[in-house]
Design an enzyme around this catalytic site. Structure first.
Site, PDB file in Angstrom:
ATOM      1  N   ASP A  10       0.878  -1.178   0.000  1.00  0.00           N
ATOM      2  CA  ASP A  10       0.000   0.000   0.000  1.00  0.00           C
ATOM      3  C   ASP A  10       0.914   1.226   0.000  1.00  0.00           C
ATOM      4  OD1 ASP A  10      -2.428   1.558   0.364  1.00  0.00           O
ATOM      5  OD2 ASP A  10      -1.822   1.862   2.441  1.00  0.00           O
ATOM      6  N   SER A  11       0.308   2.392  -0.148  1.00  0.00           N
ATOM      7  CA  SER A  11       1.102   3.626  -0.063  1.00  0.00           C
ATOM      8  C   SER A  11       1.558   3.888   1.376  1.00  0.00           C
ATOM      9  CB  SER A  11       0.264   4.813  -0.540  1.00  0.00           C
ATOM     10  OG  SER A  11      -0.906   4.914   0.260  1.00  0.00           O
ATOM     11  N   TYR A  65      -0.961   8.509  -2.417  1.00  0.00           N
ATOM     12  CA  TYR A  65      -1.081   8.233  -3.852  1.00  0.00           C
ATOM     13  C   TYR A  65      -2.302   8.967  -4.432  1.00  0.00           C
ATOM     14  CZ  TYR A  65       2.154   4.115  -3.965  1.00  0.00           C
ATOM     15  OH  TYR A  65       3.232   3.280  -3.935  1.00  0.00           O
ATOM     16  N   GLY A  66      -3.320   9.161  -3.584  1.00  0.00           N
ATOM     17  CA  GLY A  66      -4.629   9.633  -4.047  1.00  0.00           C
ATOM     18  C   GLY A  66      -4.646  10.890  -4.913  1.00  0.00           C
ATOM     19  N   CYS A  97      -4.276  -1.626  -1.902  1.00  0.00           N
ATOM     20  CA  CYS A  97      -4.443  -0.181  -2.098  1.00  0.00           C
ATOM     21  C   CYS A  97      -5.419  -0.004  -3.249  1.00  0.00           C
ATOM     22  CB  CYS A  97      -3.092   0.439  -2.432  1.00  0.00           C
ATOM     23  SG  CYS A  97      -3.190   2.176  -2.893  1.00  0.00           S
ATOM     24  N   ASN A  98      -6.545   0.653  -2.977  1.00  0.00           N
ATOM     25  CA  ASN A  98      -7.551   0.823  -4.030  1.00  0.00           C
ATOM     26  C   ASN A  98      -7.022   1.713  -5.149  1.00  0.00           C
ATOM     27  OD1 ASN A  98      -8.796   0.376  -1.338  1.00  0.00           O
ATOM     28  ND2 ASN A  98     -10.588   0.025  -2.618  1.00  0.00           N
ATOM     29  N   THR A  99      -6.249   2.746  -4.765  1.00  0.00           N
ATOM     30  CA  THR A  99      -5.747   3.680  -5.773  1.00  0.00           C
ATOM     31  C   THR A  99      -4.807   2.962  -6.740  1.00  0.00           C
ATOM     32  OG1 THR A  99      -5.870   5.363  -4.038  1.00  0.00           O
ATOM     33  CG2 THR A  99      -4.711   5.963  -6.047  1.00  0.00           C
ATOM     34  N   GLU A 153      -3.372   9.079   8.622  1.00  0.00           N
ATOM     35  CA  GLU A 153      -1.929   8.868   8.845  1.00  0.00           C
ATOM     36  C   GLU A 153      -1.360   9.954   9.769  1.00  0.00           C
ATOM     37  OE1 GLU A 153       0.614   6.768   7.140  1.00  0.00           O
ATOM     38  OE2 GLU A 153      -0.708   5.614   5.816  1.00  0.00           O
ATOM     39  N   CYS A 168     -11.117   2.612  -0.028  1.00  0.00           N
ATOM     40  CA  CYS A 168      -9.721   2.945   0.288  1.00  0.00           C
ATOM     41  C   CYS A 168      -9.356   2.086   1.486  1.00  0.00           C
ATOM     42  CB  CYS A 168      -9.585   4.423   0.628  1.00  0.00           C
ATOM     43  SG  CYS A 168      -7.944   4.886   1.220  1.00  0.00           S
ATOM     44  N   THR A 169      -8.202   1.422   1.420  1.00  0.00           N
ATOM     45  CA  THR A 169      -7.851   0.482   2.493  1.00  0.00           C
ATOM     46  C   THR A 169      -7.525   1.195   3.807  1.00  0.00           C
ATOM     47  OG1 THR A 169      -5.606   0.416   1.593  1.00  0.00           O
ATOM     48  CG2 THR A 169      -7.100  -1.392   0.989  1.00  0.00           C
ATOM     49  N   HIS A 170      -7.355   2.525   3.764  1.00  0.00           N
ATOM     50  CA  HIS A 170      -7.162   3.251   5.024  1.00  0.00           C
ATOM     51  C   HIS A 170      -8.466   3.374   5.820  1.00  0.00           C
ATOM     52  CE1 HIS A 170      -3.290   4.571   3.409  1.00  0.00           C
ATOM     53  NE2 HIS A 170      -3.017   5.126   4.579  1.00  0.00           N
TER      54      HIS A 170
HETATM   55  N1  DGL Z   1      -4.821   3.146   0.998  1.00  0.00           N
HETATM   56  C1  DGL Z   1      -4.841   3.680  -0.312  1.00  0.00           C
HETATM   57  C2  DGL Z   1      -6.043   3.346  -1.115  1.00  0.00           C
HETATM   58  O1  DGL Z   1      -6.624   2.329  -0.833  1.00  0.00           O
HETATM   59  C3  DGL Z   1      -4.014   4.836  -0.655  1.00  0.00           C
HETATM   60  C4  DGL Z   1      -4.426   6.162  -0.213  1.00  0.00           C
HETATM   61  C5  DGL Z   1      -3.447   7.217  -0.623  1.00  0.00           C
HETATM   62  O2  DGL Z   1      -2.241   6.986  -0.579  1.00  0.00           O
HETATM   63  O3  DGL Z   1      -3.912   8.302  -1.015  1.00  0.00           O
HETATM   64  O4  DGL Z   1      -6.434   4.025  -2.026  1.00  0.00           O
END
Ligand code: DGL
Length: 288
Positions: free
Chosen positions: A25-26, A57-58, A88-90, A167, A199-201
């Protein structure tokens, strides 16, 4: 490698593959997926890589996220993993097909399971999507939900503030609740009965989403469905490890190992020790 066993007089041959599963993931968001993997596959080893130096990453263009995902995927393959989970969804939205073409091991993403679950769960055929700007811009969720039911309306809201808040130093503070209320508002106005937390966060602040949306709305998360898909992939390809052992996890980050260890422990509720800093081939070194 094979393990021979005698069961009920019959000789069976069981595949055994001691290589770890790669997860990335990011940042720490993918730990929500790692957690489900630890529950579903406690006997497997894993290598988790957080690309914290380039988080988030978003807000980045999809092409740049795709390049990052390829760098991380290649690094994990060089670490000797037997399967890569794009937690990571992104990165999944930006580059899953490219990763699958570039790597020699199976690659599992997090979008398909959620899109499928949302299309099944909605009763009024109005589904909300909360995700990063890049994931929303990719329109991948719409495509995948429509592959199951072309009559479902998907209302997507980008959430640029959530990942930095999660974060940040106070993930459960008033500012986070306020930010969730703001992104929930257009979905409530649209009358959705199901919301994809894309988003996995986001599962890290699951109780906040549950309080803001209430019981009438079904929240869809990808982590347990993804773990199920990983388990099935290992079984069908006969690359599982033996079950009578406890798996180990190695943690890698492109960022600051002590920060990662602290955040990782908080979110995974597990001691996160010996975090290794890695530099990815192709990535510019970070300024000190
Ligand atoms: N956890 C990430 C996702 O699922 C990344 C979020 C990010 O880095 O902006 O999209």
């Amino acid at each position: 490698m094979c393990e021979r066993a005698v069961r009920g007089g019959a000789r069976i041959i069981r595949a055994m593959d001691g290589r770890p599963i790669g997860v990335f993931d990011s940042g720490v968001g993918g730990l929500t997926v790692l957690h489900e993997l630890l529950v579903t596959l406690p006997h497997e080893d894993a290598v988790y890589l957080g690309d914290n130096a380039r988080l988030p990453y978003g807000p980045r263009p999809l092409g740049e996220v795709r390049r990052f995902a390829l760098e991380v995927g290649r690094h994990l393959e060089a670490e000797g993993v037997k399967l890569v989970v794009v937690a990571c969804n992104t990165a999944t939205a930006a580059g899953l097909p490219d990763l699958q073409r570039a790597l020699g091991v199976p690659v599992v993403g997090v979008l398909h399971p959620e899109a499928h679950a949302a299309a099944l769960a909605t009763r009024n055929r109005r589904v909300g999507l909360l995700a990063t700007e890049a994931t929303v811009a990719s329109r991948r969720y719409e495509e995948l939900v429509h592959a199951h039911d072309a009559g479902v309306q998907v209302v997507a809201v980008p959430c640029p503030r959530l990942v930095p808040l999660i974060e940040g130093p106070d993930p459960f503070g008033e500012e986070t609740t306020q930010a969730v209320r703001e992104v929930a508002s257009p979905l409530k106005d649209a009358g959705v009965d199901t919301v994809i937390l894309g988003c996995t966060h986001y599962p890290i602040i699951r109780p906040i989403f549950q309080r803001v949306f209430g019981r009438a709305v079904t929240l869809v998360f990808s982590a347990d469905e993804t773990a199920r898909e990983v388990s099935e992939t290992l079984a069908r390809k006969r690359i599982e490890n033996v079950e009578d052992r406890e798996g180990r996890v190695r943690f890698l980050t492109t960022g600051e190992p002590t920060d990662f260890a602290e955040m990782g422990k908080r979110f995974l509720q597990l001691p996160v020790r010996d975090v290794e800093r890695v530099t990815l081939a192709g990535a510019a070194p970070q300024a000190a």
